[in-house]
Enzyme design. Structure first.
Site, short mmCIF file in Angstrom:
data_model
loop_
_atom_site.label_atom_id
_atom_site.label_comp_id
_atom_site.label_asym_id
_atom_site.label_seq_id
_atom_site.Cartn_x
_atom_site.Cartn_y
_atom_site.Cartn_z
NE ARG A 18 -3.86 0.21 0.07
CZ ARG A 18 -4.86 0.42 0.85
NH1 ARG A 18 -5.43 -0.34 1.41
NH2 ARG A 18 -5.82 1.53 1.26
CG HIS A 43 16.99 -12.80 2.18
ND1 HIS A 43 17.23 -13.78 2.12
CD2 HIS A 43 17.97 -11.58 1.21
CE1 HIS A 43 18.20 -13.75 0.99
NE2 HIS A 43 18.83 -13.32 0.20
NE ARG A 45 15.67 -12.00 -2.37
CZ ARG A 45 15.37 -13.29 -1.31
NH1 ARG A 45 14.40 -12.62 -0.55
NH2 ARG A 45 15.82 -14.33 -0.78
CD GLU A 70 18.12 -15.09 6.62
OE1 GLU A 70 18.23 -15.89 6.66
OE2 GLU A 70 17.49 -15.19 4.94
CG HIS A 190 14.44 -21.96 2.62
ND1 HIS A 190 14.06 -21.09 1.78
CD2 HIS A 190 13.16 -22.90 1.84
CE1 HIS A 190 13.70 -20.26 0.47
NE2 HIS A 190 12.88 -21.96 0.66
CG ASP A 191 9.90 -23.97 2.57
OD1 ASP A 191 9.21 -23.10 2.23
OD2 ASP A 191 10.03 -24.56 1.57
#
Length: 237
Positions: A18, A43, A45, A70, A190-191
């Protein structure tokens, strides 16, 4: 006890949708800590599609547990961590267009490069962790980089958990045992979720920290953030 670091990338994704400051990322980080998180992970990017570089600067001022940043050690990323000096930097070899991290480092091929990055980050007081697949050869080579820890990329474990959890965890257990024998600290992420987390903790010797974002935030939509963080903490006892 294995520490829980909460990845708040998804909170930033929601905020950015938004273009304002709702939800307030810094307040969510404070609340995660108040609810029991033992660290905050982000993390950033290059396209800043969720966590922005300025967010990392701002989070350093408010996080009182441990800030884990990260990313792929590009020049811009390294400049950011030199400025912010988070408690931990996790090196991840993700491409700029990757939706999410999808592979660990080849520490044999990139040994010399990683040695230089690790040395620089440690010289400014950061603990360093290298994102790895559970490959004994990669774990062994990671020692030569000088890294403090490695972080296992656990997607393969999570994918195989419901089919055959013993087979899914076996390569991670082997690699974790090697890491411990070589003196490397061990993180994972991760997951990971409320179904598979406790078994991973049980099977990996010396697991110091897990960083969890996507599943935890999804669970929080139904269970509430405070309750969800406590539920994840209970899996790690």
């Amino acid at each position: 006890m294995t520490k829980l670091s909460v990845n708040i990338n998804k909170i930033a994704t929601l905020r950015n949708a938004r273009g304002h400051n709702r939800p307030d990322l810094l307040q969510v980080a404070r609340d995660c800590e108040r609810f029991g998180a033992q660290g905050i992970t982000v993390h950033p990017r290059p396209d800043e599609r969720h966590i922005r570089y300025q967010d990392v600067r701002d989070l350093k001022r408010v996080v009182t547990t441990e800030l884990n940043v990260e990313g792929n050690p590009t020049p811009d990323f390294l400049a950011l961590v030199r400025e912010v000096r988070p408690e931990q930097v996790t090196l991840v070899p993700d491409a700029p267009d990757a939706i999410t991290s999808n592979a660990g480092w080849n520490t044999v091929e990139h040994l010399v490069y990683l040695m230089g990055v690790v040395q620089e980050l440690k010289s400014i007081g950061c603990r360093v962790s290298i994102f790895l697949d559970p490959d004994p050869a990669m774990v062994k080579a990671a020692v030569g980089t000088g890294t403090d820890r490695i972080e296992f990329y656990t997607e393969a474990y999570a994918t195989g958990y419901h089919t055959n959890r013993e087979a899914a965890v076996a390569p991670y257990r082997l690699a974790a045992t090697m890491a411990q024998e070589l003196g490397l600290g061990l993180n994972a992420g991760h997951d990971l979720d409320l179904d598979n987390l406790a078994y991973l903790k049980q099977e990996l010797p010396g697991l110091a920290e897990v960083s969890i974002g996507h599943a935890l935030i999804c669970d929080a939509l139904y269970l509430g953030l405070e309750n969800t963080i406590q539920l994840y903490r209970r899996q790690l006892v």
